[in-house]
Design a protein around this motif. Structure first.
Motif, PDB file in Angstrom:
ATOM      1  N   VAL A   5      35.819  36.975  16.346  1.00  0.00           N
ATOM      2  CA  VAL A   5      36.536  37.753  17.395  1.00  0.00           C
ATOM      3  C   VAL A   5      37.672  38.129  16.741  1.00  0.00           C
ATOM      4  O   VAL A   5      38.671  37.404  16.278  1.00  0.00           O
ATOM      5  N   LEU A   6      37.970  39.548  16.852  1.00  0.00           N
ATOM      6  CA  LEU A   6      39.259  40.228  16.459  1.00  0.00           C
ATOM      7  C   LEU A   6      40.401  40.159  17.630  1.00  0.00           C
ATOM      8  O   LEU A   6      39.790  40.774  18.630  1.00  0.00           O
ATOM      9  N   LEU A   7      41.515  39.778  17.109  1.00  0.00           N
ATOM     10  CA  LEU A   7      42.328  39.564  18.329  1.00  0.00           C
ATOM     11  C   LEU A   7      43.630  40.426  17.857  1.00  0.00           C
ATOM     12  O   LEU A   7      44.004  40.613  16.444  1.00  0.00           O
ATOM     13  N   GLY A   8      44.529  41.059  18.739  1.00  0.00           N
ATOM     14  CA  GLY A   8      45.481  41.660  18.105  1.00  0.00           C
ATOM     15  C   GLY A   8      45.745  43.082  18.769  1.00  0.00           C
ATOM     16  O   GLY A   8      45.658  43.391  20.109  1.00  0.00           O
ATOM     17  N   ASP A   9      46.161  44.043  17.992  1.00  0.00           N
ATOM     18  CA  ASP A   9      46.508  45.452  18.388  1.00  0.00           C
ATOM     19  C   ASP A   9      45.777  46.326  17.705  1.00  0.00           C
ATOM     20  O   ASP A   9      44.432  46.230  17.235  1.00  0.00           O
ATOM     21  N   LEU A  58      38.202  34.855  25.655  1.00  0.00           N
ATOM     22  CA  LEU A  58      37.064  34.706  24.736  1.00  0.00           C
ATOM     23  C   LEU A  58      35.723  34.424  24.980  1.00  0.00           C
ATOM     24  O   LEU A  58      35.422  33.829  25.731  1.00  0.00           O
ATOM     25  N   PRO A  59      34.656  35.174  24.232  1.00  0.00           N
ATOM     26  CA  PRO A  59      33.268  35.015  24.345  1.00  0.00           C
ATOM     27  C   PRO A  59      33.146  33.542  24.304  1.00  0.00           C
ATOM     28  O   PRO A  59      33.527  32.825  23.485  1.00  0.00           O
ATOM     29  N   PRO A  60      32.379  32.846  25.192  1.00  0.00           N
ATOM     30  CA  PRO A  60      32.093  31.623  25.122  1.00  0.00           C
ATOM     31  C   PRO A  60      31.419  30.921  23.763  1.00  0.00           C
ATOM     32  O   PRO A  60      31.503  29.775  23.337  1.00  0.00           O
ATOM     33  N   ASP A  61      30.942  31.664  22.977  1.00  0.00           N
ATOM     34  CA  ASP A  61      30.358  31.466  21.644  1.00  0.00           C
ATOM     35  C   ASP A  61      31.220  31.702  20.513  1.00  0.00           C
ATOM     36  O   ASP A  61      30.571  31.791  19.423  1.00  0.00           O
ATOM     37  N   ALA A  62      32.325  32.161  20.624  1.00  0.00           N
ATOM     38  CA  ALA A  62      33.083  32.652  19.539  1.00  0.00           C
ATOM     39  C   ALA A  62      33.097  31.347  18.615  1.00  0.00           C
ATOM     40  O   ALA A  62      33.385  30.166  18.965  1.00  0.00           O
ATOM     41  N   SER A  63      33.310  31.883  17.328  1.00  0.00           N
ATOM     42  CA  SER A  63      33.310  30.816  16.297  1.00  0.00           C
ATOM     43  C   SER A  63      34.378  30.754  15.312  1.00  0.00           C
ATOM     44  O   SER A  63      34.838  29.962  14.642  1.00  0.00           O
ATOM     45  N   HIS A  64      34.863  32.100  15.296  1.00  0.00           N
ATOM     46  CA  HIS A  64      35.977  32.639  14.269  1.00  0.00           C
ATOM     47  C   HIS A  64      36.761  33.371  14.963  1.00  0.00           C
ATOM     48  O   HIS A  64      36.424  34.444  15.454  1.00  0.00           O
ATOM     49  N   LEU A  65      38.231  33.184  14.739  1.00  0.00           N
ATOM     50  CA  LEU A  65      38.977  34.272  15.260  1.00  0.00           C
ATOM     51  C   LEU A  65      40.019  34.735  14.036  1.00  0.00           C
ATOM     52  O   LEU A  65      40.415  34.038  13.143  1.00  0.00           O
ATOM     53  N   VAL A  66      40.229  35.977  14.191  1.00  0.00           N
ATOM     54  CA  VAL A  66      41.002  36.663  13.269  1.00  0.00           C
ATOM     55  C   VAL A  66      42.176  37.562  13.977  1.00  0.00           C
ATOM     56  O   VAL A  66      41.675  38.282  14.858  1.00  0.00           O
ATOM     57  N   VAL A  67      43.641  37.263  13.757  1.00  0.00           N
ATOM     58  CA  VAL A  67      44.645  37.749  14.348  1.00  0.00           C
ATOM     59  C   VAL A  67      45.246  38.708  13.473  1.00  0.00           C
ATOM     60  O   VAL A  67      45.761  38.489  12.533  1.00  0.00           O
ATOM     61  N   SER A  68      45.474  40.156  14.236  1.00  0.00           N
ATOM     62  CA  SER A  68      46.430  41.124  13.284  1.00  0.00           C
ATOM     63  C   SER A  68      47.338  41.555  14.499  1.00  0.00           C
ATOM     64  O   SER A  68      46.856  42.314  15.285  1.00  0.00           O
ATOM     65  N   VAL A  69      48.748  41.248  14.508  1.00  0.00           N
ATOM     66  CA  VAL A  69      49.523  41.591  15.453  1.00  0.00           C
ATOM     67  C   VAL A  69      50.902  41.288  14.884  1.00  0.00           C
ATOM     68  O   VAL A  69      51.261  40.783  13.915  1.00  0.00           O
ATOM     69  N   SER A 123      46.773  37.996   9.673  1.00  0.00           N
ATOM     70  CA  SER A 123      47.136  39.059   8.762  1.00  0.00           C
ATOM     71  C   SER A 123      48.563  39.405   8.731  1.00  0.00           C
ATOM     72  O   SER A 123      49.224  39.210   9.812  1.00  0.00           O
ATOM     73  N   THR A 124      49.124  39.907   7.718  1.00  0.00           N
ATOM     74  CA  THR A 124      50.610  40.532   7.654  1.00  0.00           C
ATOM     75  C   THR A 124      50.675  41.876   8.344  1.00  0.00           C
ATOM     76  O   THR A 124      49.386  42.470   8.588  1.00  0.00           O
ATOM     77  N   ILE A 125      51.784  42.607   8.375  1.00  0.00           N
ATOM     78  CA  ILE A 125      51.956  43.800   8.779  1.00  0.00           C
ATOM     79  C   ILE A 125      51.710  44.721   7.615  1.00  0.00           C
ATOM     80  O   ILE A 125      52.567  44.343   6.734  1.00  0.00           O
ATOM     81  N   TYR A 126      51.142  45.682   7.524  1.00  0.00           N
ATOM     82  CA  TYR A 126      51.256  46.618   6.443  1.00  0.00           C
ATOM     83  C   TYR A 126      52.273  47.500   6.251  1.00  0.00           C
ATOM     84  O   TYR A 126      53.026  47.675   6.971  1.00  0.00           O
ATOM     85  N   ASP A 127      52.336  48.306   5.088  1.00  0.00           N
ATOM     86  CA  ASP A 127      53.627  48.708   4.710  1.00  0.00           C
ATOM     87  C   ASP A 127      53.736  50.218   5.782  1.00  0.00           C
ATOM     88  O   ASP A 127      54.941  50.663   5.820  1.00  0.00           O
ATOM     89  N   ALA A 128      52.730  50.742   6.019  1.00  0.00           N
ATOM     90  CA  ALA A 128      52.825  51.917   6.821  1.00  0.00           C
ATOM     91  C   ALA A 128      53.066  53.175   5.954  1.00  0.00           C
ATOM     92  O   ALA A 128      53.235  52.717   4.828  1.00  0.00           O
TER      93      ALA A 128
END
Length: 211
Positions: A5-9, A58-69, A123-128
């Motif tokens: 599941v991808l979280l963030g922006d 979250l989906p009830p079967d979520a197994s991995h989370l990745v956050v970019s914010v 994740s980090t914030i990239y340089d833009a």
């Protein structure tokens, strides 16, 4: 069945910026092993404080989370780049206040995410990519404050880290100064697929993924 599941922006929710091309989650689904799934829970425009609402559904079967914010938090604070200051000390103190506020928000966000006790990466914030060289220099310098918080919190908690500053390292990786293009999204998805395949569910340790 593993379910990422991808979280963030909008680093993940970039469909509006790729002109009909594949977005990050589409790229990711194409790169995952058979039987793996990926869901986009991130929301374009979200700030760090908004991730708690995303994890509540979250989906009830979520197994991995990745956050970019954090990018939108930085964007909200970017007006400081145009403020005047009577001294270097005054300017640095103002930047320190912004960093401390973001640290409080980011820590609270991670507490909410990690409460679900699922393997999690950040994740980090990239340089833009701003066309004006001075603006680009100011933005990259300012973002070091936010990325310092992200990396410190990831390492303190033993979380894997996607370093988007190194992953999105070409002008073509950006659809505009602050959003990932089709090419950038493909690079991000490739790194996510590598990360979730390399980090075992039962262990918590910091590993940096830069490609």
């Amino acid at each position: 069945m593993p379910h990422i599941v991808l979280l963030g922006d909008s680093i993940f929710d970039n469909r509006a910026y790729v002109q009909g091309g594949p977005d990050v989650v589409t790229h990711l689904r194409r790169r995952l092993p058979d039987g793996w799934r990926a869901t986009l829970q991130a929301v374009d425009g979200a700030v760090t404080g908004g991730v708690a609402a995303q994890v509540r559904t979250l989906p009830p079967d979520a197994s991995h989370l990745v956050v970019s914010v954090g990018g939108n938090d930085a964007l909200r604070a970017s007006g400081v780049l145009d403020e005047g200051a009577r001294s270097v000390a005054g300017a640095v103190n103002r930047l320190g206040e912004i960093r401390e506020a973001f640290q409080r928000d980011y820590r609270a966000m991670l507490d909410a995410v990690l409460a679900h006790r699922l393997p999690t990466a950040v994740s980090t914030i990239y340089d833009a990519r701003y066309p004006d060289p001075l603006r680009q220099r100011l933005v990259i310098t300012g973002l070091t404050l936010f990325n310092d918080v992200i990396t410190r919190e990831a390492f303190a908690r033993g979380l894997p880290l996607l370093d988007l500053r190194l992953i999105c390292d070409e002008a073509e990786d950006y659809a505009n100064p602050i959003e990932p293009s089709v090419q950038g999204g493909a690079k991000i998805a490739t790194a996510i697929a590598a990360l979730t395949g390399a980090v075992a569910k039962e262990e918590r340790r910091s590993v940096v993924f830069a490609r």
